[in-house]
Design a protein around this motif. Sequence first.
Motif, mmCIF file in Angstrom:
data_model
loop_
_atom_site.group_PDB
_atom_site.id
_atom_site.type_symbol
_atom_site.label_atom_id
_atom_site.label_comp_id
_atom_site.label_asym_id
_atom_site.label_seq_id
_atom_site.Cartn_x
_atom_site.Cartn_y
_atom_site.Cartn_z
ATOM 1 N N UNK B 12 0.722 -1.010 -0.012
ATOM 2 C CA UNK B 12 0.108 0.082 -0.045
ATOM 3 C C UNK B 12 0.936 1.440 -0.021
ATOM 4 N N UNK B 13 1.981 1.183 0.757
ATOM 5 C CA UNK B 13 2.723 2.409 1.016
ATOM 6 C C UNK B 13 3.966 2.321 0.042
ATOM 7 N N UNK B 14 4.393 1.260 -0.500
ATOM 8 C CA UNK B 14 5.338 0.805 -1.395
ATOM 9 C C UNK B 14 6.586 0.831 -0.426
ATOM 10 N N UNK B 15 6.711 0.893 0.739
ATOM 11 C CA UNK B 15 7.907 0.946 1.645
ATOM 12 C C UNK B 15 8.568 -0.415 1.664
ATOM 13 N N UNK B 16 9.711 -0.521 1.413
ATOM 14 C CA UNK B 16 10.382 -1.954 1.533
ATOM 15 C C UNK B 16 11.322 -1.855 2.562
ATOM 16 N N UNK B 17 11.238 -3.004 3.516
ATOM 17 C CA UNK B 17 12.090 -3.059 4.887
ATOM 18 C C UNK B 17 12.884 -4.251 4.913
ATOM 19 N N UNK B 18 13.977 -4.211 5.235
ATOM 20 C CA UNK B 18 14.801 -5.335 5.605
ATOM 21 C C UNK B 18 14.729 -5.738 7.113
ATOM 22 N N UNK B 19 14.356 -6.868 7.545
ATOM 23 C CA UNK B 19 13.942 -7.112 8.971
ATOM 24 C C UNK B 19 14.785 -8.338 9.275
ATOM 25 N N UNK B 20 15.210 -8.460 10.403
ATOM 26 C CA UNK B 20 15.939 -9.446 11.232
ATOM 27 C C UNK B 20 14.975 -10.604 11.562
ATOM 28 N N UNK B 21 15.072 -11.838 11.340
ATOM 29 C CA UNK B 21 14.368 -12.839 11.729
ATOM 30 C C UNK B 21 14.204 -12.832 13.399
ATOM 31 N N UNK B 22 13.105 -13.291 13.918
ATOM 32 C CA UNK B 22 13.026 -13.465 15.348
ATOM 33 C C UNK B 22 13.521 -15.009 15.705
ATOM 34 N N UNK B 23 13.970 -15.075 17.112
ATOM 35 C CA UNK B 23 14.434 -16.497 17.505
ATOM 36 C C UNK B 23 13.334 -17.476 16.981
ATOM 37 N N UNK B 24 12.136 -17.221 17.255
ATOM 38 C CA UNK B 24 10.875 -18.310 16.745
ATOM 39 C C UNK B 24 10.825 -18.520 15.409
ATOM 40 N N UNK B 25 10.952 -17.477 14.843
ATOM 41 C CA UNK B 25 11.155 -17.816 13.173
ATOM 42 C C UNK B 25 12.027 -18.696 12.707
ATOM 43 N N UNK B 26 13.160 -18.373 13.301
ATOM 44 C CA UNK B 26 14.527 -19.175 12.922
ATOM 45 C C UNK B 26 14.140 -20.615 13.532
ATOM 46 N N UNK B 27 13.838 -20.842 14.841
ATOM 47 C CA UNK B 27 13.345 -22.140 15.122
ATOM 48 C C UNK B 27 12.407 -22.708 14.230
ATOM 49 N N UNK B 28 11.131 -22.022 13.933
ATOM 50 C CA UNK B 28 10.207 -22.646 13.003
ATOM 51 C C UNK B 28 10.796 -23.074 11.502
#
Lengths: 175, 77
Positions: B12-28
Amino acid sequence: MANTHTLIYSSTAGSGGTSSFDFTSIPSTYTDLLLKISIRSSSSVGTYDPVKIKINGSATNITVRDIYATGSSVGSEAPGSTDANIISYSSNSANTSNAFGSLEIYISNYASTSYAKSISADGVSETNGAGAILTLTSSLWNSTSAINAVNIGPYLGGSTWAQYSTASLYGIKNS
Amino acid sequence: MTRPTRIEINCTTGVESIIELTDAEIAQMETERIVYEARRAEETAAAEALAALKTSAKAKLVAGTPLTEAEAATLVI
């Protein structure tokens, strides 16, 4: 491309790659969605890597059936409930250097709040040798919620989409 | 070690972000890898077992010796 196709956004992984492409806050103003993807996984497990899809941030309520062809076999598979969101396969770092797989994912009537969504995919990993795979996939997201987010990631833990991997999301109107 | 990141695009905004994975996401992701590799191993073992049965059935047919039920099943469509 037909003028009913509108590029919503295209993203390319920079140095270091990315663990996934997450398209969020997708406008509900189109009829269908089309993802065109060029990807290569950093993993070297096997000769290709599974590609997983998440809808609205979740891997649940997704069922998949595909037919596949490699250089030596053909078949069909339906991943189990725990890994049911494998939508296709990509090239990986065991393949020819700088070879990227291609994948198209089509999501019909994504904004509907009345019925479940069908998702089809046509993908191929690329390598100059044995080990490539082509898949045609039929999938269902069994929810009446509107789709406002799509996530495309590699399945193997620790893998990333390599630098220059690209995902482009198009909105398609039926008129 | 560099923490894995993901690209998030707000369409919607066209904003692109680079986000670090959380511990939970890495575990998943690690859990998913284990499940996938286990299923692949099962499928490979099943394919190899079927191929072995077919080879055995073919050899017994040529030799004129009785087949087991499992070997016969590989020949009957």
